[in-house]
Design a protein around this motif. Sequence first.
Motif, PDB file in Angstrom:
ATOM      1  N   SER A 276      -1.249   5.925  -5.947  1.00 19.33           N
ATOM      2  CA  SER A 276      -1.509   5.060  -6.414  1.00 19.33           C
ATOM      3  C   SER A 276      -0.672   4.350  -5.365  1.00 19.33           C
ATOM      4  N   GLU A 277       0.458   3.852  -5.691  1.00 19.62           N
ATOM      5  CA  GLU A 277       1.448   3.482  -4.169  1.00 19.62           C
ATOM      6  C   GLU A 277       1.040   3.173  -3.157  1.00 19.62           C
ATOM      7  N   VAL A 278       0.622   4.917  -2.332  1.00 19.51           N
ATOM      8  CA  VAL A 278      -0.650   4.750  -0.758  1.00 19.51           C
ATOM      9  C   VAL A 278      -1.959   4.150  -1.239  1.00 19.51           C
ATOM     10  N   ASP A 279      -2.163   4.307  -2.439  1.00 21.11           N
ATOM     11  CA  ASP A 279      -3.284   3.310  -2.003  1.00 21.11           C
ATOM     12  C   ASP A 279      -3.437   1.947  -1.564  1.00 21.11           C
ATOM     13  N   ARG A 280      -2.519   1.578  -2.718  1.00 22.58           N
ATOM     14  CA  ARG A 280      -2.280   0.094  -2.821  1.00 22.58           C
ATOM     15  C   ARG A 280      -1.470  -0.469  -1.020  1.00 22.58           C
ATOM     16  N   GLY A 281      -0.698   0.289  -0.612  1.00 19.49           N
ATOM     17  CA  GLY A 281       0.351   0.175   0.704  1.00 19.49           C
ATOM     18  C   GLY A 281      -0.794   0.040   2.003  1.00 19.49           C
ATOM     19  N   MET A 282      -2.574   1.229   2.018  1.00 23.84           N
ATOM     20  CA  MET A 282      -3.279   1.011   2.598  1.00 23.84           C
ATOM     21  C   MET A 282      -3.988  -0.188   2.144  1.00 23.84           C
TER      22      MET A 282
ATOM     23  N   ALA B 108      -4.504 -10.932  10.461  1.00 24.55           N
ATOM     24  CA  ALA B 108      -4.008 -11.755  11.632  1.00 24.55           C
ATOM     25  C   ALA B 108      -5.001 -11.394  12.374  1.00 24.55           C
ATOM     26  N   LYS B 109      -6.424 -10.547  12.327  1.00 30.84           N
ATOM     27  CA  LYS B 109      -7.762 -10.891  12.882  1.00 30.84           C
ATOM     28  C   LYS B 109      -8.432 -12.490  12.629  1.00 30.84           C
TER      29      LYS B 109
ATOM     30  N   ALA C 178      -3.283  -3.422   1.318  1.00 30.88           N
ATOM     31  CA  ALA C 178      -2.536  -4.854   1.894  1.00 30.88           C
ATOM     32  C   ALA C 178      -2.011  -4.462   2.660  1.00 30.88           C
ATOM     33  N   TRP C 179      -1.975  -3.484   3.810  1.00 34.76           N
ATOM     34  CA  TRP C 179      -2.347  -3.585   5.282  1.00 34.76           C
ATOM     35  C   TRP C 179      -2.894  -3.134   5.829  1.00 34.76           C
ATOM     36  N   SER C 180      -4.196  -3.310   5.363  1.00 37.61           N
ATOM     37  CA  SER C 180      -5.638  -3.472   5.846  1.00 37.61           C
ATOM     38  C   SER C 180      -5.949  -4.873   5.817  1.00 37.61           C
ATOM     39  N   GLU C 181      -5.416  -5.553   4.944  1.00 36.72           N
ATOM     40  CA  GLU C 181      -5.614  -7.252   4.692  1.00 36.72           C
ATOM     41  C   GLU C 181      -4.460  -8.003   5.610  1.00 36.72           C
TER      42      GLU C 181
END
Length: 129
Positions: A87-93, A103-104, A95-98
């Motif tokens: 679940s931590e990895v999913d939340r990190g992914m 940035a875009k 957050a990264w995509s957001e």
Amino acid sequence: MAAPVRTLCCAVLRLSSRQFSTTCGVQAGEKWRKEQGLARSGTEYGPLTDLPDWSYADGRPAPLMKGQLRRKQEREVLATRIVMLNSEVDRGMEAWSEKQEEAKRLEEYKKSLLLKPKGRLLMKKASKS
């Protein structure tokens, strides 16, 4: 008195033809088991360690032994840790995509603030479209 005994023992060991080994012995078949994808020893996991040794005559299962309870608890702790880390990895992914999307959007906003064509250049651009 201890010194002569020690000297005598050392002299006997030097004269004997047998050699003493101080290395630990390797378990037989450990390499083969690892190559086959099995446990290091036959007692780590599997049906011989996980299943009960006996059951009641009427078909009821036997109560779990201490080792089986301990292994079951260890597996439960490991499973909860895996779920938590996943679940931590999913939340990190997420957050990264957001962050990438933000940035875009920021870059598009900066492009929109640049100088726009005016006059004839604007007319040419409009006629091409």
